[in-house]
Design a protein around this motif. Structure first.
Motif, PDB file in Angstrom:
ATOM      1  N   UNK A 162      -7.575 -14.116 -12.944  1.00 22.89           N
ATOM      2  CA  UNK A 162      -8.868 -13.779 -13.725  1.00 22.89           C
ATOM      3  C   UNK A 162      -9.409 -12.735 -12.950  1.00 22.89           C
ATOM      4  N   UNK A 163      -9.621 -12.695 -11.719  1.00 23.02           N
ATOM      5  CA  UNK A 163     -10.187 -11.821 -10.879  1.00 23.02           C
ATOM      6  C   UNK A 163      -9.881 -10.460 -11.141  1.00 23.02           C
ATOM      7  N   UNK A 164      -8.379 -10.468 -10.996  1.00 17.65           N
ATOM      8  CA  UNK A 164      -7.648  -9.061 -11.005  1.00 17.65           C
ATOM      9  C   UNK A 164      -7.812  -8.450 -12.414  1.00 17.65           C
ATOM     10  N   UNK A 165      -7.922  -9.176 -13.480  1.00 16.96           N
ATOM     11  CA  UNK A 165      -7.976  -8.819 -14.812  1.00 16.96           C
ATOM     12  C   UNK A 165      -9.398  -8.344 -14.999  1.00 16.96           C
ATOM     13  N   UNK A 166     -10.219  -9.054 -14.406  1.00 14.72           N
ATOM     14  CA  UNK A 166     -11.709  -8.727 -14.768  1.00 14.72           C
ATOM     15  C   UNK A 166     -11.971  -7.406 -13.979  1.00 14.72           C
ATOM     16  N   UNK A 167     -11.527  -7.155 -12.771  1.00 14.80           N
ATOM     17  CA  UNK A 167     -11.663  -5.875 -12.043  1.00 14.80           C
ATOM     18  C   UNK A 167     -11.235  -4.593 -12.960  1.00 14.80           C
ATOM     19  N   UNK A 181     -14.853  -9.610 -10.020  1.00 15.39           N
ATOM     20  CA  UNK A 181     -15.273  -8.204  -9.540  1.00 15.39           C
ATOM     21  C   UNK A 181     -14.857  -7.863  -8.344  1.00 15.39           C
ATOM     22  N   UNK A 182     -15.021  -6.456  -8.003  1.00 17.40           N
ATOM     23  CA  UNK A 182     -14.814  -6.057  -6.482  1.00 17.40           C
ATOM     24  C   UNK A 182     -15.759  -6.981  -5.593  1.00 17.40           C
ATOM     25  N   UNK A 183     -15.099  -6.754  -4.189  1.00 18.89           N
ATOM     26  CA  UNK A 183     -16.011  -7.462  -3.333  1.00 18.89           C
ATOM     27  C   UNK A 183     -16.915  -6.614  -3.065  1.00 18.89           C
ATOM     28  N   UNK A 184     -18.173  -7.290  -2.506  1.00 17.47           N
ATOM     29  CA  UNK A 184     -19.348  -6.504  -2.640  1.00 17.47           C
ATOM     30  C   UNK A 184     -19.416  -5.417  -1.529  1.00 17.47           C
ATOM     31  N   UNK A 185     -18.858  -5.491  -0.370  1.00 17.54           N
ATOM     32  CA  UNK A 185     -18.743  -4.548   0.508  1.00 17.54           C
ATOM     33  C   UNK A 185     -17.973  -3.279  -0.196  1.00 17.54           C
ATOM     34  N   UNK A 186     -17.405  -3.427  -1.226  1.00 18.12           N
ATOM     35  CA  UNK A 186     -16.808  -2.136  -1.706  1.00 18.12           C
ATOM     36  C   UNK A 186     -17.747  -1.411  -2.838  1.00 18.12           C
ATOM     37  N   UNK A 187     -18.849  -2.275  -2.923  1.00 22.44           N
ATOM     38  CA  UNK A 187     -19.723  -1.791  -3.910  1.00 22.44           C
ATOM     39  C   UNK A 187     -21.184  -1.317  -3.369  1.00 22.44           C
ATOM     40  N   UNK A 188     -21.658  -1.979  -2.424  1.00 19.62           N
ATOM     41  CA  UNK A 188     -22.889  -1.652  -2.054  1.00 19.62           C
ATOM     42  C   UNK A 188     -22.883  -1.080  -0.341  1.00 19.62           C
ATOM     43  N   UNK A 189     -23.190   0.215  -0.370  1.00 23.74           N
ATOM     44  CA  UNK A 189     -23.020   0.994   0.580  1.00 23.74           C
ATOM     45  C   UNK A 189     -23.970   0.239   1.759  1.00 23.74           C
ATOM     46  N   UNK A 190     -23.589   0.685   3.303  1.00 27.11           N
ATOM     47  CA  UNK A 190     -24.441   0.367   4.255  1.00 27.11           C
ATOM     48  C   UNK A 190     -25.897   0.911   4.125  1.00 27.11           C
ATOM     49  N   UNK A 191     -26.673   0.173   4.780  1.00 25.12           N
ATOM     50  CA  UNK A 191     -27.980   0.933   4.746  1.00 25.12           C
ATOM     51  C   UNK A 191     -28.305   1.652   6.045  1.00 25.12           C
ATOM     52  N   UNK A 192     -29.221   2.361   6.130  1.00 23.51           N
ATOM     53  CA  UNK A 192     -29.499   3.329   7.161  1.00 23.51           C
ATOM     54  C   UNK A 192     -29.221   2.741   8.657  1.00 23.51           C
ATOM     55  N   UNK A 193     -29.357   1.575   8.832  1.00 26.69           N
ATOM     56  CA  UNK A 193     -28.989   0.938  10.184  1.00 26.69           C
ATOM     57  C   UNK A 193     -27.704   0.720  10.174  1.00 26.69           C
TER      58      UNK A 193
END
Length: 295
Positions: free
Chosen positions: A101-106, A237-249
């Motif tokens: 299900x996860x792979x299809x949704x991605x 969906x994609x893992x969040x690390x693939x979506x949300x970029x690092x902050x300035x720190x």
């Protein structure tokens, strides 16, 4: 060995997720009981009742005039009464892999984003995640829910803060933290643990980008751990690390698969339930490290 710890300036802020809830104090007490049960079972860390500094952000009353009663609550907190740690993908590696299900949704998610149209997500939000739909169609509800978390964070300015955000609570936390950056609202530096987060849904990503700009870790965060059970439909969906970029720190999302072992009184499972996430070994480890650093 059973251990107790001086908890120092540690302040846990919990925020619940979708659907109607029991009364505020009862729900807050059950969250704390699940957290303590996990610490005891998973880490051998005994925290007496009332020793955790815990503030619960409750917003169900903004959507539901009457809280759930005992008779209408199919999913109460109940101690597990087992021995040893709760289950973990560490002992079941297949449970950490994305489901079919996860792979299809991605694949569907990437097509929706490319087209700028989200018919699949519209159905999921309106019929399976109704409060999320309401969050974006009712500006008054959205503002009031955010204000409850913002006010609690403002009062915790001198504390070491960990936000434990279940389901839609993670969306509210992200919105509050990113909005604070934009308007200059001072908030404490804090760690975030998202539990069963829907922040990978295509429609939410588009709405978040429209309001806050490029998707990234909020500036106030010193850590962001995303706990997801692969059988939990809210986490597709994609893992969040693939979506949300690092902050300035340089703070990045750390995605951690877990096994949510919650069972209803009739024995059926709910892989999305908050109590199950709060009792996972992975959450207990994050919390123990936080309490140690704060102490």
């Amino acid at each position: 060995m059973v251990r107790e710890r001086t908890l120092g300036r540690a302040h846990i802020i919990g925020i619940h997720g979708l659907a109607n809830k029991p009364p505020r104090d009862e729900k807050a007490g059950w969250w704390q009981a699940a957290i303590r049960e996990g610490l005891d079972r998973n880490r051998g860390m005994h925290v007496p009742e009332g020793r955790l500094r815990f503030t619960f952000v409750y917003w169900a009353d903004l959507r539901y005039p009457q809280p759930l009663t005992d008779d209408s609550n199919r999913e109460p907190y109940r101690p597990d009464y087992g021995l040893g740690p709760f289950p973990s993908p560490a002992g079941d590696p297949e449970s950490a892999a994305p489901t079919l299900t996860d792979r299809i949704y991605r694949s569907l998610s990437h097509m929706q984003e490319a087209a700028g149209l989200t018919p699949v997500d519209d159905l999921i939000l309106e019929y399976r995640l109704d409060d999320l739909w309401g969050y974006y169609t009712d500006a008054g509800f959205r503002a009031a829910a955010r204000e409850r978390l913002r006010a609690v964070l403002a009062e915790a300015a001198g504390d070491d803060v960990l936000i434990a955000a279940h389901s839609m609570g993670g969306l509210i936390a992200y919105d509050v933290l990113r909005a604070a950056e934009a308007d200059g609202t001072p908030l404490p530096r804090c760690a975030l643990v998202t539990l069963g987060s829907p922040l990978a849904l295509a429609e939410l990503k588009l709405k978040l980008a429209d309001e806050h700009g490029a998707l990234r870790v909020p500036a106030a965060l010193t850590a962001w751990t995303n706990l997801m059970d692969r059988q939990d439909i809210a986490t597709v969906g994609d893992d969040l690390a693939e979506i949300y970029a690092p902050n300035a720190d340089g703070v990045r999302v750390r995605d951690v698969p877990v096994i949510n072992a919650y069972r209803r009184p009739d024995g059926t499972e709910n892989r999305h339930k908050s109590y199950g996430y709060l009792r996972t070994p992975e959450f207990s480890t994050v919390l123990e490290e936080f309490l140690g650093a704060a102490g």
